[in-house]
Design a protein around this motif. Structure first.
Motif, short mmCIF file in Angstrom:
data_model
loop_
_atom_site.label_atom_id
_atom_site.label_comp_id
_atom_site.label_asym_id
_atom_site.label_seq_id
_atom_site.Cartn_x
_atom_site.Cartn_y
_atom_site.Cartn_z
N THR A 61 0.84 -1.19 0.00
CA THR A 61 0.00 0.00 0.00
C THR A 61 0.88 1.24 0.00
O THR A 61 1.83 1.33 0.76
N LEU A 62 0.55 2.16 -0.88
CA LEU A 62 1.35 3.37 -1.06
C LEU A 62 0.48 4.60 -0.79
O LEU A 62 -0.72 4.59 -1.02
N ASN A 63 1.08 5.67 -0.27
CA ASN A 63 0.37 6.94 -0.09
C ASN A 63 1.34 8.09 -0.31
O ASN A 63 2.54 7.87 -0.54
N LYS A 64 0.84 9.33 -0.26
CA LYS A 64 1.67 10.48 -0.60
C LYS A 64 2.78 10.74 0.41
O LYS A 64 3.74 11.45 0.13
N ASP A 102 5.41 15.60 -7.08
CA ASP A 102 4.18 15.62 -7.87
C ASP A 102 3.17 14.63 -7.30
O ASP A 102 3.52 13.55 -6.84
N ILE A 103 1.90 15.02 -7.35
CA ILE A 103 0.82 14.18 -6.84
C ILE A 103 -0.16 13.89 -7.97
O ILE A 103 -0.50 14.78 -8.76
N GLY A 104 -0.63 12.65 -8.03
CA GLY A 104 -1.57 12.26 -9.08
C GLY A 104 -1.67 10.75 -9.16
O GLY A 104 -1.30 10.03 -8.22
N THR A 105 -2.16 10.25 -10.29
CA THR A 105 -2.24 8.81 -10.49
C THR A 105 -0.87 8.27 -10.88
O THR A 105 -0.26 8.77 -11.84
N PRO A 106 -0.34 7.27 -10.15
CA PRO A 106 0.99 6.73 -10.48
C PRO A 106 1.08 6.28 -11.93
O PRO A 106 0.22 5.54 -12.41
N LYS A 107 2.13 6.72 -12.62
CA LYS A 107 2.31 6.40 -14.03
C LYS A 107 3.62 5.67 -14.32
O LYS A 107 3.73 4.93 -15.28
N GLU A 108 4.64 5.93 -13.47
CA GLU A 108 5.96 5.36 -13.75
C GLU A 108 6.72 5.12 -12.46
O GLU A 108 6.34 5.60 -11.39
N TYR A 109 7.80 4.36 -12.59
CA TYR A 109 8.64 4.08 -11.43
C TYR A 109 10.10 4.08 -11.84
O TYR A 109 10.44 3.94 -13.02
N PHE A 110 10.97 4.23 -10.87
CA PHE A 110 12.40 4.03 -11.08
C PHE A 110 12.99 3.42 -9.83
O PHE A 110 12.39 3.46 -8.75
N LYS A 115 15.45 0.91 -3.60
CA LYS A 115 14.10 1.40 -3.36
C LYS A 115 13.40 1.58 -4.71
O LYS A 115 14.03 1.98 -5.70
N ILE A 116 12.11 1.30 -4.74
CA ILE A 116 11.30 1.56 -5.92
C ILE A 116 10.51 2.84 -5.66
O ILE A 116 9.73 2.91 -4.71
N TYR A 117 10.74 3.86 -6.47
CA TYR A 117 10.04 5.14 -6.32
C TYR A 117 8.94 5.23 -7.38
O TYR A 117 9.16 4.95 -8.56
N ILE A 118 7.75 5.63 -6.92
CA ILE A 118 6.59 5.74 -7.80
C ILE A 118 6.32 7.22 -8.09
O ILE A 118 6.36 8.07 -7.18
N ARG A 119 6.04 7.55 -9.37
CA ARG A 119 5.73 8.92 -9.77
C ARG A 119 4.46 8.93 -10.62
O ARG A 119 4.32 8.05 -11.48
N PRO A 120 3.59 9.96 -10.47
CA PRO A 120 3.55 10.85 -9.31
C PRO A 120 3.07 10.12 -8.06
O PRO A 120 2.58 9.00 -8.15
N MET A 121 3.22 10.75 -6.91
CA MET A 121 2.74 10.15 -5.67
C MET A 121 1.22 10.19 -5.64
O MET A 121 0.61 11.16 -6.09
N PRO A 122 0.57 9.14 -5.12
CA PRO A 122 -0.90 9.13 -5.08
C PRO A 122 -1.44 10.09 -4.03
O PRO A 122 -0.84 10.30 -2.99
#
Length: 215
Positions: A61-64, A102-110, A115-122
């Protein structure tokens, strides 16, 4: 059938032309050279191919407030955003490793520093599913993942349908790389090991059928 170190040791030491004692009840009874060769063969075999039975899934589970995830030990295959209905939308891998707010619907990761970073943050909590090929071939008796055998009761983390094929490939690979006094024996087992490996690959991956497979 569960493939334990004890079973592999006994199978290897009862092969044709084996020069080892097959009776083992504790690690103190073993031939250290055989155990070492089994572990080497297991590492080579497990990491030689992306077998389907290595594929695992992890959902977090991920959050901002928390836009990163501990990377599983293994190679990432795909990452998905999972909605409330269980529908999965793939999140693409990005070559840009810049951390943003950035906040929004997650579209990409690196991936950075394991660590796996999700962008944008939900904006709200969401579920992220990670499919990956595990680097852990072995589980201890109590289920702890391991990089290799440690105790006789440790067993290979593999689905039952592939156990016999994997065991044949592991036994022949062990015999092929053990420094036997007669090199012809190593050569004979090397041929068997290649055949067993190809059978394992083709059984675990429908896309491998008919493709050249190189050990």
């Amino acid at each position: 059938m569960t493939i334990t170190l004890k079973q592999v040791y006994e199978e290897v030491t009862t092969q044709a032309w084996s020069i080892f004692d097959s009776d083992i009840s504790t690690l103190e009874d073993d031939d250290a050279g055989v155990i070492s060769t089994i572990k080497k063969a297991l590492s080579e075999l497990w990491n030689a191919y992306k077998y389907s039975f290595k594929l695992k899934s992890k959902t977090v589970t991920l959050n901002k407030e928390n836009n990163n995830i501990n990377k599983p030990v293994g190679q990432i295959k795909k990452i998905f955003l999972v909605d409330e209905d269980g529908e999965e939308t793939e999140i693409k891998c990005s070559g840009n490793d810049k951390i943003t707010a950035d906040i929004g619907t997650p579209k990409e990761y690196f991936i950075k520093y394991n660590k796996i970073y999700i962008r944008p943050m939900p904006l709200e909590s969401c579920n992220i599913k990670i499919d990956y090929y595990s680097r852990f071939p072995v589980l201890s008796k109590n289920g702890t993942p391991q990089y290799n055998f440690i105790a006789l009761t440790d067993y290979i983390d593999i689905r039952e349908e592939y156990e016999d094929l994997f065991l044949r490939a592991l036994i022949t690979r062990t015999m092929a790389i053990y420094p036997h006094p007669n090199n012809l024996i190593n050569t004979t087992y090397q041929k068997q090991a290649i055949t067993a490996y190809k059978a394992l690959v083709e059984a675990s991956d429908v896309n491998a059928n008919g493709r050249q497979i190189v050990w």
